[in-house]
Write an enzyme that holds these catalytic residues in place. Sequence first.
Site, PDB file in Angstrom:
ATOM      1  N   SER A 116     -12.790   2.267  -7.191  1.00  0.00           N
ATOM      2  CA  SER A 116     -13.321   1.801  -5.907  1.00  0.00           C
ATOM      3  C   SER A 116     -14.835   1.882  -5.894  1.00  0.00           C
ATOM      4  O   SER A 116     -15.456   1.431  -4.948  1.00  0.00           O
ATOM      5  CB  SER A 116     -12.730   2.616  -4.754  1.00  0.00           C
ATOM      6  OG  SER A 116     -12.883   3.980  -4.987  1.00  0.00           O
ATOM      7  N   GLU A 120      -7.867  -6.348  -3.879  1.00  0.00           N
ATOM      8  CA  GLU A 120      -9.131  -7.024  -4.164  1.00  0.00           C
ATOM      9  C   GLU A 120      -9.168  -7.287  -5.669  1.00  0.00           C
ATOM     10  O   GLU A 120      -8.952  -6.366  -6.463  1.00  0.00           O
ATOM     11  CB  GLU A 120     -10.321  -6.148  -3.757  1.00  0.00           C
ATOM     12  CG  GLU A 120     -10.464  -5.997  -2.254  1.00  0.00           C
ATOM     13  CD  GLU A 120     -11.563  -5.019  -1.845  1.00  0.00           C
ATOM     14  OE1 GLU A 120     -12.230  -5.285  -0.848  1.00  0.00           O
ATOM     15  OE2 GLU A 120     -11.748  -3.978  -2.515  1.00  0.00           O
TER      16      GLU A 120
HETATM   17  N1  3HC Z   1       3.339   6.488   1.152  1.00  0.00           N
HETATM   18  C1  3HC Z   1       4.271   5.513   1.107  1.00  0.00           C
HETATM   19  N2  3HC Z   1       4.750   4.895   2.197  1.00  0.00           N
HETATM   20  C2  3HC Z   1       4.265   5.285   3.384  1.00  0.00           C
HETATM   21  C3  3HC Z   1       3.297   6.292   3.507  1.00  0.00           C
HETATM   22  C4  3HC Z   1       2.825   6.907   2.319  1.00  0.00           C
HETATM   23  N3  3HC Z   1       1.878   7.848   2.338  1.00  0.00           N
HETATM   24  N4  3HC Z   1       3.025   6.469   4.820  1.00  0.00           N
HETATM   25  C5  3HC Z   1       3.786   5.594   5.476  1.00  0.00           C
HETATM   26  N5  3HC Z   1       4.532   4.882   4.625  1.00  0.00           N
HETATM   27  C6  3HC Z   1       5.458   3.811   4.944  1.00  0.00           C
HETATM   28  C7  3HC Z   1       6.631   4.304   5.729  1.00  0.00           C
HETATM   29  O1  3HC Z   1       7.671   4.734   4.883  1.00  0.00           O
HETATM   30  C8  3HC Z   1       7.006   3.064   6.522  1.00  0.00           C
HETATM   31  O2  3HC Z   1       7.743   2.200   5.684  1.00  0.00           O
HETATM   32  P1  3HC Z   1       8.910   1.272   6.286  1.00  0.00           P
HETATM   33  O3  3HC Z   1       8.302   0.447   7.380  1.00  0.00           O
HETATM   34  O4  3HC Z   1       9.363   0.464   5.104  1.00  0.00           O
HETATM   35  O5  3HC Z   1       9.942   2.213   6.811  1.00  0.00           O
HETATM   36  C9  3HC Z   1       5.678   2.370   6.803  1.00  0.00           C
HETATM   37  O6  3HC Z   1       4.779   2.885   5.815  1.00  0.00           O
HETATM   38  C10 3HC Z   1       5.162   2.677   8.176  1.00  0.00           C
HETATM   39  O7  3HC Z   1       5.075   4.088   8.279  1.00  0.00           O
HETATM   40  P2  3HC Z   1       5.210   4.897   9.625  1.00  0.00           P
HETATM   41  O8  3HC Z   1       6.024   4.111  10.616  1.00  0.00           O
HETATM   42  O9  3HC Z   1       5.642   6.280   9.315  1.00  0.00           O
HETATM   43  O10 3HC Z   1       3.725   5.072  10.100  1.00  0.00           O
HETATM   44  P3  3HC Z   1       2.669   4.003  10.516  1.00  0.00           P
HETATM   45  O11 3HC Z   1       3.283   2.826  11.187  1.00  0.00           O
HETATM   46  O12 3HC Z   1       1.627   4.780  11.209  1.00  0.00           O
HETATM   47  O13 3HC Z   1       2.075   3.490   9.135  1.00  0.00           O
HETATM   48  C11 3HC Z   1       0.378   3.631   7.537  1.00  0.00           C
HETATM   49  C12 3HC Z   1       1.509   4.362   8.203  1.00  0.00           C
HETATM   50  C13 3HC Z   1       0.927   2.426   6.808  1.00  0.00           C
HETATM   51  C14 3HC Z   1      -0.254   4.581   6.535  1.00  0.00           C
HETATM   52  C15 3HC Z   1      -0.620   3.149   8.643  1.00  0.00           C
HETATM   53  O14 3HC Z   1      -0.982   4.246   9.432  1.00  0.00           O
HETATM   54  C16 3HC Z   1      -1.856   2.514   8.086  1.00  0.00           C
HETATM   55  O15 3HC Z   1      -1.857   1.333   7.758  1.00  0.00           O
HETATM   56  N6  3HC Z   1      -2.960   3.298   8.016  1.00  0.00           N
HETATM   57  C17 3HC Z   1      -4.216   2.807   7.457  1.00  0.00           C
HETATM   58  C18 3HC Z   1      -4.167   2.923   5.961  1.00  0.00           C
HETATM   59  C19 3HC Z   1      -5.391   2.358   5.334  1.00  0.00           C
HETATM   60  O16 3HC Z   1      -6.324   1.888   5.964  1.00  0.00           O
HETATM   61  N7  3HC Z   1      -5.412   2.404   4.006  1.00  0.00           N
HETATM   62  C20 3HC Z   1      -6.526   1.925   3.232  1.00  0.00           C
HETATM   63  C21 3HC Z   1      -7.396   3.065   2.857  1.00  0.00           C
HETATM   64  S1  3HC Z   1      -8.824   2.539   1.969  1.00  0.00           S
HETATM   65  C22 3HC Z   1      -8.337   2.568   0.382  1.00  0.00           C
HETATM   66  O17 3HC Z   1      -7.235   2.925   0.015  1.00  0.00           O
HETATM   67  C23 3HC Z   1      -9.357   2.114  -0.611  1.00  0.00           C
HETATM   68  C24 3HC Z   1      -9.976   3.251  -1.348  1.00  0.00           C
HETATM   69  O18 3HC Z   1     -10.810   2.706  -2.353  1.00  0.00           O
HETATM   70  C25 3HC Z   1     -10.788   4.171  -0.494  1.00  0.00           C
END
Ligand code: 3HC
Length: 283
Positions: free
Chosen positions: A119, A152
């Site tokens: 990243s 990306e």
């Molecule tokens: N690992 C795997 N699956 C996960 C998970 C995890 N840590 N956390 C949640 N999930 C899955 C759940 O199992 C669920 O799956 P399903 O719909 O198939 O049953 C789905 O995600 C939704 O989970 P929840 O209903 O428990 O919770 P949310 O609706 O709050 O979703 C989230 C969780 C998807 C993590 C959501 O909060 C989200 O999108 N957060 C933002 C994450 C984000 O911005 N990530 C990018 C970070 S930047 C990055 O990675 C780049 C790096 O270079 C810094």
Amino acid sequence: MEIGTIGVIGVGTMGSGVVEVAARSGVQVVARESSPELVEAGRSRVEKSMDRGVARGKLDEAARDAASAAITWTTDLGDLAGCDLVLEAVPENLPLKLEIFGVLDQVLDPSAIMATNTSSIPIIDVAMGTSRPQQVLGMHFFNPATVMKLVEVISTQLTAPEVTEAATAFATDTLGKRVVAAPDRAGFVVNKLLVPYICQAIEMYESGHASAGDIDDAMKLGAGHPMGPLTLADLIGLDVCLFTAESLYAEYAERFYAPPPLLRRMVAAGRLGRKTGGGFYEY
Ligand code: 3HC
């Protein structure tokens, strides 16, 4: 270019997610870690995640078993020899990445694609560690990789257009992701926007502008984000946030990319977020 077998090097948070996504998409995966203990940790992460999918009714047992059977675990980079595409997802350490790419350069077929999930390290710096920089590009996944739909794809000045096309088609058609083409500049697209936002939230928290819970609830309930910036920082890992902010600041020398002091101190104290059991919140 047909991509039927991929290698994933480094099966931590990001690598294990990519291993699972690929295996569930019908791809053969060779997953490599540097020690038998880390192989076991990676395997258990992938299996637990798929078992959770079964328990939640999102994955049937036959599909889970087929995905498990599609993964070969190894500590030997030589076992990646037959891969059409290899994704490196080890920690953000350029000498380590160069060492790995140097070995891949020796073992992979000339047509194989070499990708890094970095990243914050310029892709060209990794590419120049090989004799075939035209085969190297960035494929940047998002955490959790099983859920986040974006990849990306980052081409350098030297990446061959057919390599970019094949990696993009693989992420889109095989893995079912949405690809955004990003330039080989610090932060690509997402982190150039996301990391200064997280840093600003940390500064607001540190200065007493608002509490952690209020900052997070404000952005969830007032701006429709799925999680607030401090919860997200804990999910990403504060070490990764710091490294990315440092690379943005080094590239653009803009004050608002500078990592806030509290972020540095928390990383120094080993409070890296969810993965260490504590960051802005306790887990
Ligand atoms: N690992 C795997 N699956 C996960 C998970 C995890 N840590 N956390 C949640 N999930 C899955 C759940 O199992 C669920 O799956 P399903 O719909 O198939 O049953 C789905 O995600 C939704 O989970 P929840 O209903 O428990 O919770 P949310 O609706 O709050 O979703 C989230 C969780 C998807 C993590 C959501 O909060 C989200 O999108 N957060 C933002 C994450 C984000 O911005 N990530 C990018 C970070 S930047 C990055 O990675 C780049 C790096 O270079 C810094």
